[in-house]
Enzyme design. Sequence first.
Site, PDB file in Angstrom:
ATOM      1  N   ASP A  96      -3.978   3.743  -9.983  1.00 31.81           N
ATOM      2  CA  ASP A  96      -2.553   3.821 -10.258  1.00 31.81           C
ATOM      3  C   ASP A  96      -1.867   2.464 -10.437  1.00 31.81           C
ATOM      4  OD1 ASP A  96      -2.584   2.796  -7.672  1.00 31.81           O
ATOM      5  OD2 ASP A  96      -2.030   4.697  -6.743  1.00 31.81           O
ATOM      6  N   GLU A 118     -10.662   8.031  -9.654  1.00 28.83           N
ATOM      7  CA  GLU A 118      -9.645   8.356  -8.657  1.00 28.83           C
ATOM      8  C   GLU A 118      -8.455   9.047  -9.328  1.00 28.83           C
ATOM      9  OE1 GLU A 118      -8.727   5.900  -4.827  1.00 28.83           O
ATOM     10  OE2 GLU A 118      -6.925   5.783  -6.066  1.00 28.83           O
ATOM     11  N   GLU A 132       3.428   3.204  -8.741  1.00 30.40           N
ATOM     12  CA  GLU A 132       2.100   3.820  -8.809  1.00 30.40           C
ATOM     13  C   GLU A 132       2.132   5.287  -9.240  1.00 30.40           C
ATOM     14  OE1 GLU A 132       1.685   0.237  -6.174  1.00 30.40           O
ATOM     15  OE2 GLU A 132       3.159   1.839  -6.417  1.00 30.40           O
ATOM     16  N   HIS A 205       2.874  -3.841   2.807  1.00 28.55           N
ATOM     17  CA  HIS A 205       3.147  -4.630   1.610  1.00 28.55           C
ATOM     18  C   HIS A 205       3.863  -3.864   0.504  1.00 28.55           C
ATOM     19  CE1 HIS A 205      -0.391  -2.357   0.329  1.00 28.55           C
ATOM     20  NE2 HIS A 205      -0.007  -2.600  -0.908  1.00 28.55           N
ATOM     21  N   ARG A 207       5.975  -2.158  -2.335  1.00 35.48           N
ATOM     22  CA  ARG A 207       7.200  -2.583  -3.006  1.00 35.48           C
ATOM     23  C   ARG A 207       8.396  -1.759  -2.553  1.00 35.48           C
ATOM     24  NH1 ARG A 207       5.123  -2.903  -7.462  1.00 35.48           N
ATOM     25  NH2 ARG A 207       5.181  -5.075  -8.093  1.00 35.48           N
ATOM     26  N   HIS A 238       0.552 -10.062   3.553  1.00 38.41           N
ATOM     27  CA  HIS A 238       0.478 -10.053   2.094  1.00 38.41           C
ATOM     28  C   HIS A 238       1.126 -11.313   1.537  1.00 38.41           C
ATOM     29  CE1 HIS A 238       1.125  -8.486  -2.045  1.00 38.41           C
ATOM     30  NE2 HIS A 238       0.101  -7.704  -1.763  1.00 38.41           N
TER      31      HIS A 238
END
Length: 388
Positions: A96, A118, A132, A205, A207, A238
């Site tokens: 993704d 996936e 994603e 991490h 977004r 991160h």
Amino acid sequence: MKKVMIVFGTRPEAIKMCPVAKELKTRKGIQTVICVTGQHRNMLDSVLESFRVTPDYDLSIMRENQTLFDITQGILSEFRPVLEAEKPDMVLVHGDTSTAFAAALACFYLQIPVGHVEAGLRTYRIDSPYPEEFNRQAVGVIARYHFAPTAAAAEHLIREGKRPDSIFITGNTVIDAMRYTVREDYTHPELEWAGDHPLIFLTAHRRENLGTPMHQMFRAIRRVLTEHPECRAVYPIHMNPQVRRAAEEELRGCANIHLIEPISVIDCHNFEARCHLCLTDSGGIQEECPTFGRPVLVMRDTTERPEGVESGVLRLVGTEEESIYRNFTELLENRAAYEAMAHASNPYGDGNASLRIADILETGRCDPWTGSGGTPGGVSAEMETETE
């Protein structure tokens, strides 16, 4: 000979695609070409080194302070001449990421078949996770073949109208990756620091969690660790400056948590294997920790991996401070609650996903070279049973 190109560009993709690349390289009937975009530069290189995988092409698109616009534009521009020169019979993308979306789009423009590894993970909330959820749905529209990690993922694809004979349930390749990374003789200074104390492994991490949600997450974690000085927590921070700033503000000075620089995939998998429990907003760790029987508190409002929640090894706790505090505390203080999660079954496969994907490609069960689409009912009862 069939030519298959594998494209990836981020650390999570590399972890999950390197086992596929290594397996395909063993097949005499397949010429394997590896292209990396460099969406994550240093983190990507570390994974390639760990798996001893050498790309044939490196687009090196990463720029300082890059945006989604920069990533997508860079891949479309740099990937086109590679595709035109190599003329692959199929391109495999993963999951993704913006690399997966942009690479699939480039293939669509050049009418090159795409296989999606996936495939079928969904939240059906286009902004969660962001970007994603859009990326994987868009790749699913473009892809001709879908390698789904679980039966639930395959069901999503069928409900969306994908042809059943284009869908193959394989298990998740991240389980394969651990065969290369987890070691009995592994040592690390942070594990020595933790000693016999319960080790809490933390990653954060995403977004969509930047800002207030991340501050709430970290405040909850600090409260619990302050109340449980017997624990030792390790958080590889991160590289995102906003993540680092939040971690510094909320966690710095807490005696029983170490904020460390990003670690390699080998370190990460071995920390997971040895931790008491994990708190994360990551996707891959939701699949990795169940392999070791480690409970996972997922600090997100949605997850595209509901199988783990249903099996009991994952618990979706959101990003509110009180929810994280309450659930984290329960697993430290309620042994029965901890054991129930630790002994839940892993729904993500048996470590043979890469072998299955290579078999399907090599035997022509999905055959873009003739357009036959593989055997009727690619979602077979036999394969479904193997991965449950």
